[in-house]
Design a protein around this motif. Structure first.
Motif, short mmCIF file in Angstrom:
data_model
loop_
_atom_site.label_atom_id
_atom_site.label_comp_id
_atom_site.label_asym_id
_atom_site.label_seq_id
_atom_site.Cartn_x
_atom_site.Cartn_y
_atom_site.Cartn_z
N GLY A 27 0.79 -1.13 0.04
CA GLY A 27 0.08 0.02 -0.08
C GLY A 27 0.79 1.20 -0.14
N PHE A 28 1.77 1.18 0.68
CA PHE A 28 2.98 2.43 0.74
C PHE A 28 3.62 2.49 -0.45
CE2 PHE A 28 6.50 5.00 2.14
CZ PHE A 28 5.88 5.99 2.79
N GLN A 30 2.67 1.41 -3.45
CA GLN A 30 1.75 1.90 -4.50
C GLN A 30 1.29 3.48 -4.46
OE1 GLN A 30 -1.07 -1.35 -3.76
NE2 GLN A 30 -0.63 -1.94 -5.93
N LEU A 31 1.12 3.94 -3.07
CA LEU A 31 0.88 5.41 -2.98
C LEU A 31 2.03 6.36 -3.47
CD1 LEU A 31 -1.11 7.35 -1.58
CD2 LEU A 31 0.16 7.03 0.57
N HIS A 32 3.27 5.87 -3.26
CA HIS A 32 4.47 7.00 -3.49
C HIS A 32 5.29 6.56 -4.72
CE1 HIS A 32 3.86 8.86 0.34
NE2 HIS A 32 3.69 7.90 0.91
N GLN A 203 -0.51 15.88 0.34
CA GLN A 203 -0.07 14.26 0.14
C GLN A 203 -0.43 13.50 1.59
OE1 GLN A 203 4.02 15.67 -0.19
NE2 GLN A 203 4.12 14.90 -2.60
N ASP A 206 -3.95 12.18 1.08
CA ASP A 206 -3.80 11.08 0.37
C ASP A 206 -3.70 10.02 0.92
OD1 ASP A 206 -4.76 12.61 -1.87
OD2 ASP A 206 -2.79 12.86 -2.70
N MET A 207 -2.50 10.13 1.84
CA MET A 207 -2.24 8.75 2.83
C MET A 207 -3.21 8.50 3.70
SD MET A 207 1.23 8.46 5.43
CE MET A 207 2.31 9.12 4.02
N ALA A 210 -5.75 6.74 1.67
CA ALA A 210 -5.37 5.32 1.23
C ALA A 210 -5.02 4.36 2.23
CB ALA A 210 -4.03 5.69 0.43
#
Length: 312
Positions: A27-28, A30-32, A203, A206-207, A210
């Protein structure tokens, strides 16, 4: 599973439950990663259970970094993984990165205090495979036990905590919707010191969306505004990381961030968190002596954190 020479190596398949801490998980990543990079998983036997993972993202011409954003990533493994399995995984990943055009790789390890055995195995692997330590920082961690933080902090900080209480400044956990207010207080603190925030409010929001439940907020109110605040990340069920904290300018004489630290510690005790990480206090060979002393005076102790790199 990707069509690679080694059937034990998965790339961007997300074939198994996440290993390791938040920064090491899909997950982390894909987020960044912005749609770039590769999340690798390894099975000792083709089609078997995943026992290790690591992700890399290209950040510059020919440079692939683990992680692209975040304080650390590197190898996440099942406990007790045999060393030959970890070495095989590393070698297969580097071969694949070379195929993708990587000319240099960089890995940021988790602080030693998070898992001394995993740290030792990873540090040995990297140096055995020709990596150089390009940065070595002091991180500060606190093992949570049954004692209140006021019994572990210095007398000077205890006086500051008592003064905050006398002035009616009580720090508490805050709900997720307080993120803009928390961000504003911390940004004001950093701006007063000539530093910018490493992430924007957007940002972080968004985290928050997500990765729900990851951000933990704390604040100490005074006269309708936050006198001090903290933004923490729950990296594992038993591990909390202080991403940002600080006093709002104008409150230095009260040091309400000490009250925030006390609230964080009490929250960790209630949540069953056993390790609190207050982040690094150095930039490679340049120490922030005041920050080191501040964290020591709250009861934190030093732990090594490495950045290692090698050419392909």
């Amino acid at each position: 599973m990707s069509h690679m020479a080694d059937p034990r190596l998965y790339e961007n398949a997300f074939a198994a439950p996440a290993l390791g801490a938040l920064f090491q998980q899909p997950g982390f990543f894909q987020l960044h990663a912005g749609g770039r990079g590769a999340y690798f998983e390894w099975t000792p036997e083709p089609g078997g259970a995943v026992v290790a993972s690591i992700h890399f993202t290209p950040t510059a011409d020919g440079l692939w970094r683990s992680p692209a954003r975040g304080t650390y990533a590197g190898f996440a493994t099942l406990p007790g993984l045999r060393s030959e399995v970890l070495f095989d995984f590393h070698d297969a990943v580097l071969a694949r990165l070379a195929e993708r055009g990587a000319r240099r790789v960089e890995i940021l390890t988790a602080p030693m205090a998070h898992d001394p055995v995993a740290f030792a195995n990873q540090a040995y692997l990297l140096h055995a495979r020709g990596y150089a330590t390009t940065q070595c920082d002091l991180d500060h961690c606190l093992q949570i036990d049954t004692r209140p933080l006021e019994e572990r902090m210095s007398y000077g900080n205890l006086k500051r905590l008592r003064k905050c209480r006398k002035e009616g400044l009580h720090a508490v956990p805050l709900p997720p919707e307080a993120l803009p207010e928390v961000y504003d207080a911390i940004a004001a603190n950093r701006a007063a010191k000539g530093h910018a925030m490493s992430m924007t409010l957007a940002q972080l929001q968004d985290m928050q969306r997500a990765l729900p439940g990851t951000l933990q907020l704390f604040g100490c109110s005074a006269g309708g505004e936050l006198a001090a605040a903290a933004l923490c990340l729950r990296l594992q069920p038993d591990l909390l990381y202080v991403f940002y904290w600080g006093d709002r300018p104008g409150y230095a004489t009260l040091s309400p961030v000490v009250a925030v630290a006390d609230a964080i510690h009490a929250w960790c005790q209630a949540e069953g968190i056993t390790l609190l990480d207050a982040g690094t206090s150095t930039v490679d060979r340049e120490p922030s002596h005041g920050l080191i002393q501040f964290k020591r005076s709250l009861g934190f102790t030093e732990s090594l954190k490495l950045r290692c790199a090698r050419d392909l």
